[in-house]
Write a protein that holds these residues in place. Structure first.
Motif, short mmCIF file in Angstrom:
data_model
loop_
_atom_site.label_atom_id
_atom_site.label_comp_id
_atom_site.label_asym_id
_atom_site.label_seq_id
_atom_site.Cartn_x
_atom_site.Cartn_y
_atom_site.Cartn_z
N LEU A 136 55.23 6.97 7.87
CA LEU A 136 54.99 7.46 6.13
C LEU A 136 53.79 8.38 6.23
CD1 LEU A 136 55.64 4.17 4.19
CD2 LEU A 136 57.08 6.32 4.17
N SER A 137 52.73 7.83 6.94
CA SER A 137 51.45 8.90 7.21
C SER A 137 51.93 10.14 7.78
CB SER A 137 50.44 8.07 7.57
OG SER A 137 49.14 8.88 7.96
N PHE A 173 52.29 13.66 -0.35
CA PHE A 173 53.68 13.85 -1.45
C PHE A 173 53.72 12.33 -1.90
CE2 PHE A 173 57.97 13.30 -2.50
CZ PHE A 173 58.25 14.28 -3.12
N GLY A 174 54.30 12.23 -3.03
CA GLY A 174 54.77 11.04 -3.57
C GLY A 174 55.17 11.12 -4.93
N CYS A 227 61.08 14.03 1.76
CA CYS A 227 60.41 13.58 0.55
C CYS A 227 61.34 12.52 -0.44
CB CYS A 227 60.63 15.00 -0.43
SG CYS A 227 59.49 16.27 -0.05
N THR A 228 62.81 12.56 -0.14
CA THR A 228 63.49 11.41 -0.65
C THR A 228 62.97 9.97 -0.07
OG1 THR A 228 65.30 12.85 -0.81
CG2 THR A 228 65.82 10.77 -0.77
N GLY A 229 62.92 9.93 1.39
CA GLY A 229 62.35 8.96 1.75
C GLY A 229 61.14 8.20 1.45
N LEU A 230 59.83 8.95 1.23
CA LEU A 230 58.84 8.83 0.77
C LEU A 230 58.92 8.27 -0.87
CD1 LEU A 230 56.65 11.78 2.03
CD2 LEU A 230 56.59 9.51 2.56
N ASN A 257 59.94 4.86 -0.72
CA ASN A 257 59.05 3.86 -0.47
C ASN A 257 57.72 3.64 -1.42
OD1 ASN A 257 59.19 2.39 2.43
ND2 ASN A 257 60.23 4.69 2.36
N ASN A 258 58.11 4.08 -2.66
CA ASN A 258 57.16 4.16 -3.74
C ASN A 258 55.62 4.53 -3.50
OD1 ASN A 258 59.09 3.09 -5.45
ND2 ASN A 258 58.98 1.03 -4.21
#
Length: 336
Positions: free
Chosen positions: A192-193, A255-256, A282-285, A288-289
């Motif tokens: 994620l990072s 991004f989030g 972006c969708t995956g991030l 993961n909230n």
């Protein structure tokens, strides 16, 4: 393979070697601490070579006979380097132990103390670096020209180590988001990072190319130099002066999900364009909230000093805020 992000001063005309040996890369946390001399936490100031921070933390847990979660630190440090940093071991109900480093280890305890407070991630403010760049080739005069300029500010790129060998963390992240692998919790955090860092670097690269990474853009969210707090403001004479003085910096996205504060105008258009190029990430991030955060696009190194040795190597010392990468500075000087 990762993109070769554009430099603020253009491509360097000289090349050299970074980390020919671990002693060529020294990093030390800048962190003043006054111990209470009581409490449940043992703080250890450790110099290490050849071990990454998490590995040494687990080793300290085994020595102390505690669970790995009982050992904390402020920041991750390089493995292939000489690093000095604080570790903290929670020892409730236990007397202050006599810490002894086992034989044949590549780390040593320089200082220790007992404290009531736990060492938390991100507690130190700066890292001090002492580097040696060897085997310089090409136009060394170009390096000399660049040195005083980097002291006025450099693009705050995430270093290549954030992305893994040959960008492997990015590849694994995409596989995870596509449902092809199911990584462990620690790996998920790392992926994620890496994804957020890639998006940030891409935004910053566009700003470097456009020449707006340090001067600001309509709709910018600005970051305060010391606290990292952010605010949205129009570019007027006051903002321009604060940018020039290094009191504030333009910021880019980690991004989030967007909160109350979001980029506007030209900045928002640029960032949305980059998001569309990384729609899978972006969708995956979002799934993961993660909440949207901001990171300064520029960092101004402190106490920059340099000296050329008789063998032509360059000794370079400087301080950077935590979370900033020494390699981002080196790449502004040479190809390494």
């Amino acid at each position: 393979m990762l993109t070769d992000w554009p430099r603020a001063q253009g491509a360097p005309l000289a090349s050299g070697v970074l980390k020919a040996q671990p002693e060529d890369f020294v990093v030390e946390e800048v962190f003043d601490v006054e111990f209470s001399d009581d409490g449940e936490f043992d703080w250890l100031w450790i110099e290490k070579i050849g071990d990454n921070t998490e590995y040494l933390a687990r080793k300290l847990a085994r020595i102390a006979g505690v669970q790995p979660r009982a050992v904390t630190y402020s920041g991750q440090k390089d493995r292939h380097a000489v690093t000095r940093q604080w570790f903290c071991v929670h020892l409730p109900g236990k007397n202050k132990p006599e810490w002894r480093v086992p034989e044949n280890e590549t780390w040593r305890i320089l200082r220790q103390g007992r404290h009531r407070q736990k060492l938390r991630l991100g507690s130190h403010r700066y890292n001090r670096f002492i580097l040696r760049l060897s085997d310089l080739k090409g136009d060394v005069a170009d390096v000399e020209t660049r040195l005083p300029i980097i002291a006025t500010g450099i693009p705050n790129y995430f270093g290549e180590q954030r992305f893994g060998h040959d960008g492997g963390n990015i590849d694994a992240c995409r596989q995870w988001f596509a449902g092809e692998i199911n990584p462990a919790r620690f790996e998920r955090s790392m992926y994620l990072s890496a994804a957020r860092s890639l998006i940030f670097n891409t935004v910053l690269a566009e700003r470097v190319t456009a020449g707006t990474w340090a001067s600001g853009l309509v709709g910018d969210v600005f970051s305060l130099r010391d606290s990292g707090s952010v605010f949205l403001a129009d570019i007027d004479t006051e903002i321009t002066a604060r940018l020039r003085d290094g009191d504030i910096h333009p910021s880019g996205p980690l991004f989030g999900k967007v909160g109350k504060l979001a980029a506007a105008g030209d900045t928002a258009l640029l960032e949305e364009r980059v998001y569309s190029d990384f729609s899978d990430m972006c969708t995956g991030l979002m799934k993961n909230n993660l909440a949207m955060e901001r990171r300064a696009l520029r960092v101004i190194p402190q106490d920059v000093k340099w000296q050329f040795a008789d063998d032509g190597a360059l000794s370079l010392a400087f301080s950077l805020p935590r979370g900033c990468f020494a390699t981002a500075l080196v790449r502004e000087l040479i190809n390494y």
